[in-house]
Design an enzyme around this catalytic site. Structure first.
Site, mmCIF file in Angstrom:
data_model
loop_
_atom_site.group_PDB
_atom_site.id
_atom_site.type_symbol
_atom_site.label_atom_id
_atom_site.label_comp_id
_atom_site.label_asym_id
_atom_site.label_seq_id
_atom_site.Cartn_x
_atom_site.Cartn_y
_atom_site.Cartn_z
ATOM 1 N N HIS A 82 33.444 29.167 -27.609
ATOM 2 C CA HIS A 82 32.700 29.784 -26.501
ATOM 3 C C HIS A 82 32.064 31.064 -27.022
ATOM 4 O O HIS A 82 32.616 32.155 -26.898
ATOM 5 C CB HIS A 82 33.651 30.056 -25.333
ATOM 6 C CG HIS A 82 32.973 30.516 -24.073
ATOM 7 N ND1 HIS A 82 33.525 30.340 -22.827
ATOM 8 C CD2 HIS A 82 31.806 31.151 -23.854
ATOM 9 C CE1 HIS A 82 32.726 30.839 -21.902
ATOM 10 N NE2 HIS A 82 31.679 31.351 -22.523
ATOM 11 N N HIS A 104 28.113 32.784 -27.145
ATOM 12 C CA HIS A 104 26.677 32.775 -26.864
ATOM 13 C C HIS A 104 25.989 33.539 -27.986
ATOM 14 O O HIS A 104 26.235 34.736 -28.153
ATOM 15 C CB HIS A 104 26.393 33.428 -25.512
ATOM 16 C CG HIS A 104 27.038 32.733 -24.372
ATOM 17 N ND1 HIS A 104 26.427 31.700 -23.696
ATOM 18 C CD2 HIS A 104 28.258 32.894 -23.801
ATOM 19 C CE1 HIS A 104 27.239 31.265 -22.739
ATOM 20 N NE2 HIS A 104 28.358 31.967 -22.785
ATOM 21 N N HIS A 124 30.370 26.334 -17.649
ATOM 22 C CA HIS A 124 31.092 27.509 -17.192
ATOM 23 C C HIS A 124 31.508 27.263 -15.742
ATOM 24 O O HIS A 124 30.679 26.906 -14.901
ATOM 25 C CB HIS A 124 30.191 28.742 -17.234
ATOM 26 C CG HIS A 124 29.917 29.271 -18.602
ATOM 27 N ND1 HIS A 124 29.522 28.475 -19.651
ATOM 28 C CD2 HIS A 124 29.966 30.534 -19.095
ATOM 29 C CE1 HIS A 124 29.346 29.232 -20.733
ATOM 30 N NE2 HIS A 124 29.611 30.489 -20.419
ATOM 31 N N GLU A 176 35.090 31.188 -13.356
ATOM 32 C CA GLU A 176 35.102 32.555 -13.886
ATOM 33 C C GLU A 176 34.961 33.484 -12.678
ATOM 34 O O GLU A 176 35.931 34.023 -12.175
ATOM 35 C CB GLU A 176 33.950 32.761 -14.871
ATOM 36 C CG GLU A 176 33.874 34.168 -15.432
ATOM 37 C CD GLU A 176 32.585 34.422 -16.226
ATOM 38 O OE1 GLU A 176 32.544 35.468 -16.893
ATOM 39 O OE2 GLU A 176 31.635 33.617 -16.158
ATOM 40 N N ASP A 192 32.985 34.939 -26.360
ATOM 41 C CA ASP A 192 31.929 34.908 -25.346
ATOM 42 C C ASP A 192 30.669 35.629 -25.823
ATOM 43 O O ASP A 192 29.795 35.024 -26.423
ATOM 44 C CB ASP A 192 32.457 35.506 -24.032
ATOM 45 C CG ASP A 192 31.658 35.091 -22.810
ATOM 46 O OD1 ASP A 192 30.707 34.303 -22.953
ATOM 47 O OD2 ASP A 192 31.989 35.545 -21.702
ATOM 48 N N ASP A 193 30.555 36.929 -25.545
ATOM 49 C CA ASP A 193 29.404 37.745 -25.940
ATOM 50 C C ASP A 193 29.943 39.000 -26.646
ATOM 51 O O ASP A 193 29.981 40.092 -26.069
ATOM 52 C CB ASP A 193 28.579 38.145 -24.708
ATOM 53 C CG ASP A 193 28.032 36.932 -23.970
ATOM 54 O OD1 ASP A 193 26.973 36.419 -24.373
ATOM 55 O OD2 ASP A 193 28.673 36.499 -22.989
#
Length: 340
Positions: free
Chosen positions: A18, A20, A198, A201, A279-280
């Site tokens: 996961h 991005h 997703h 969340e 994630d980011d």
């Protein structure tokens, strides 16, 4: 967390499921690409950008995320971005990654799909040859846009599907349920593309069920709100449907108040195939290794839980059975050298 646990985490081969790629855009690179491409940023310095990384929720992050992506214009920008992440991944002992890219973030401002894809693909192929990091590339649709926009993006992707390994669904979850994209994901299924989404969340646990039943996904990204629905927990525990959990992200976006309150340990105890991801990472303060170390410390994870998380990630990956078995055996072999 003991120094032995730290050493074990460093030694284990890792998978990132996961990530991005646009979310790995560090402020320093943002400024460099802005200079290179003649883009004016609304920040005077790297410190000003980092000061803006105080998010109230998912949407406040996305506003900055999409603004930052505006410096990505040429194919080499997407290559440089991806290569920088992969070099960092090597230091975290990542041997396989499955990364998202958001073409609509770029095509919506006039950047051709081919420009985005070719830059990312070139870096992924180079990492396999030079760094030994295998990868899968996931085209992620933006859920705050229309399904029609997603269908147009899929059409633009058709010439490149040989190098795209699956599709996902991200962006603002609230008010954008999975069912909004039923036709789009049905078409992706017809094309033989694996599907993830997703869910759970900021959105409710029922969005997880909807992603499974309507979009027919094989993996849930985030999914931390599943604990609100015991029936759904039992279902995913039986099926071993993976959850790609992102602890630092969940705290920075106020899904959890603190890392100590994160439900990862409860997810594992419930028999779910939970994994750790970043994630980011440029925005949330930590790449994969930092998520592992910080979460282990905050939740006081035991050796068996650490090893299970590593094994879960290989199980959840889209590697073939032989590669999964090889990496899982390596995890167990390494873990045996770090007894309690």
């Amino acid at each position: 967390m003991t120094t032995r646990h730290q050493a074990l985490i460093a030694a284990l081969p890792k998978v990132e499921l996961h990530l991005h790629i646009e979310g790995s855009l560090e402020p320093e690179m943002m400024f460099e690409l802005a200079r290179r491409n003649g883009v004016t940023l609304p920040y005077a310095s790297v410190d000003d950008i980092r000061a803006a990384y105080r998010f109230e929720n998912l949407q406040s992050f996305l506003d900055l995320y999409y603004a930052g992506a505006g410096v990505l214009i040429e194919e080499r920008d997407f290559y440089d971005l991806t290569w920088a992440y992969l070099r960092r991944a090597q230091t975290d002992n990542i041997v396989h990654c499955e990364i998202f890219f958001d073409p609509q973030t770029h095509t919506g401002r006039g950047i051709p799909f081919a420009t985005v894809y070719r830059g990312i693909r070139r870096a992924l192929d180079q990492a396999k040859a030079e760094l030994g990091i295998s990868s899968k590339l996931i085209l992620s649709f933006l859920r705050h846009l229309s399904e029609e926009d997603g269908l147009q993006t899929l059409e633009a992707a058709r010439p490149f599907l040989a190098g795209i390994d699956g599709v996902g669904l991200d962006s603002s979850e609230r008010g954008n349920p999975p069912a909004k994209f039923a036709r789009l994901f049905a078409e992706c299924k017809t094309l033989g593309l694996p599907r993830v989404a997703h869910a759970g969340e900021e959105g409710p646990a029922d969005y997880i069920r909807e992603a499974l039943d309507v979009l027919d996904v094989c993996r849930i990204d985030h999914g931390v709100r599943i604990l609100e629905d015991s029936e759904l927990v039992a279902r995913l525990a039986r099926s071993r449907t993976p959850l790609t959990v992102c602890p630092y992200s969940n705290v920075r976006l106020k899904v959890c108040d603190t890392l100590e309150q994160h439900p990862l340990r409860e997810l594992l105890a419930a028999g779910l195939c939970a994994t750790i991801n970043s994630d980011d990472p440029a925005y949330f303060g930590g790449y994969l290794q930092e998520n592992w170390l910080g979460t282990t410390h905050a939740l006081k994870l035991e050796r068996t839980e650490i090893v299970q998380l590593a094994i879960n990630a290989f199980e959840a990956s889209w590697l073939d059975a032989a590669d999964k078995a090889m990496h899982i055996a390596a995890c167990r072999r390494i873990a045996a050298t770090f007894p309690d």
